[in-house]
Design an enzyme around this catalytic site. Structure first.
Site, PDB file in Angstrom:
ATOM      1  N   ARG A  13      28.273 -40.976  18.194  1.00  0.00           N
ATOM      2  CA  ARG A  13      28.622 -40.068  17.108  1.00  0.00           C
ATOM      3  C   ARG A  13      28.499 -38.596  17.518  1.00  0.00           C
ATOM      4  NH1 ARG A  13      29.713 -40.767  11.863  1.00  0.00           N
ATOM      5  NH2 ARG A  13      29.460 -38.914  10.556  1.00  0.00           N
ATOM      6  N   THR A 162      20.556 -39.342  -7.349  1.00  0.00           N
ATOM      7  CA  THR A 162      20.304 -38.938  -8.729  1.00  0.00           C
ATOM      8  C   THR A 162      20.876 -39.994  -9.663  1.00  0.00           C
ATOM      9  OG1 THR A 162      20.524 -36.606  -8.088  1.00  0.00           O
ATOM     10  CG2 THR A 162      20.542 -37.110 -10.441  1.00  0.00           C
ATOM     11  N   HIS A 183      27.556 -34.954   6.236  1.00  0.00           N
ATOM     12  CA  HIS A 183      28.660 -35.560   6.973  1.00  0.00           C
ATOM     13  C   HIS A 183      28.360 -35.684   8.471  1.00  0.00           C
ATOM     14  CE1 HIS A 183      32.491 -37.275   7.145  1.00  0.00           C
ATOM     15  NE2 HIS A 183      33.233 -36.344   6.592  1.00  0.00           N
ATOM     16  N   ASP A 187      29.334 -41.074   6.890  1.00  0.00           N
ATOM     17  CA  ASP A 187      30.725 -41.027   6.438  1.00  0.00           C
ATOM     18  C   ASP A 187      30.899 -41.885   5.187  1.00  0.00           C
ATOM     19  OD1 ASP A 187      31.259 -39.548   8.783  1.00  0.00           O
ATOM     20  OD2 ASP A 187      31.663 -41.389   9.910  1.00  0.00           O
TER      21      ASP A 187
END
Length: 207
Positions: A13, A162, A183, A187
């Site tokens: 990544r 939340t 991000h 994803d």
């Protein structure tokens, strides 16, 4: 607590992380309605907290953080959450150690809640561990969208959850859950995987 550093040079990544942590600093949120019909009869808030934490602990992307050591993955997360003071109509942020056994966690939650619910401090319980993530609940209204604006240096990578007021729809009990992520490490695919896992856990829950 174990924190496993990621080798950026071999991390698959790497390019995505560096883009969203340095070039286009980007967090985003989405709101989903969870079917919590199966949770009727249980104490909703601690049960949801336990289920959220159980799901978070199964997805590495939701345990990825940037510390003074570097970017890495915690082996286990504990929930930090808000509780309401009914006297002064304010809230406190506390945390409870996660237990894989629901009843053990519920006892720990009830102990912390009883101890701190009358507090007038923002964070009355000391020594919050680094491997905690935030949960809050707004039980006074439901919502279709909820966004938290974190004005830091753009390096906070852990998820923020939340919950809103539950509602009835076609015989089902639903509750809105807002999920905010960074991000750089998470994803839409990871959120989708998380929501699917969490919904399955809720549907199969019994204690």
């Amino acid at each position: 607590m174990s924190f496993h550093l990621i080798d950026l040079q071999t991390w698959e990544r790497k390019a995505f992380y560096e883009h969203f942590i340095n070039e286009v600093v980007c967090t985003y949120s989405t709101t989903v309605n969870l079917d919590i019909t199966n949770l009727k009869g249980y104490r909703l808030y601690p049960t949801i907290i336990w289920l959220l934490t159980k799901a978070v602990n199964q997805i590495p992307e939701f345990r990825t953080a940037l510390t003074d050591e570097g970017v890495g993955i915690f082996d286990e997360m504990h929930p930090a959450y808000t509780i309401f003071n009914p006297d002064n109509k304010n809230f406190s942020a506390i945390w409870t150690e996660f237990h894989s056994d629901y009843h053990a966690f519920l006892r720990a939650y009830e102990s912390d809640h009883a101890k701190y619910t009358s507090s007038v401090e923002y964070a009355p319980k000391p020594n919050r561990p680094l491997n905690t993530f935030d949960i809050s609940m707004i039980p006074w209204f439901t919502f279709t969208s909820f966004n938290i604006n974190v004005f830091d240096n753009g390096k906070y990578l852990l998820p923020i959850f939340t919950l809103g007021k539950f509602f009835e729809d076609n015989g089902k009990r639903l509750i809105p859950l807002s999920i905010q992520v960074h991000h750089a490490v998470c994803d839409g695919y990871h959120i989708g995987k998380f929501v699917e896992m969490l919904q399955t856990m809720i549907a199969q829950f019994h204690a």
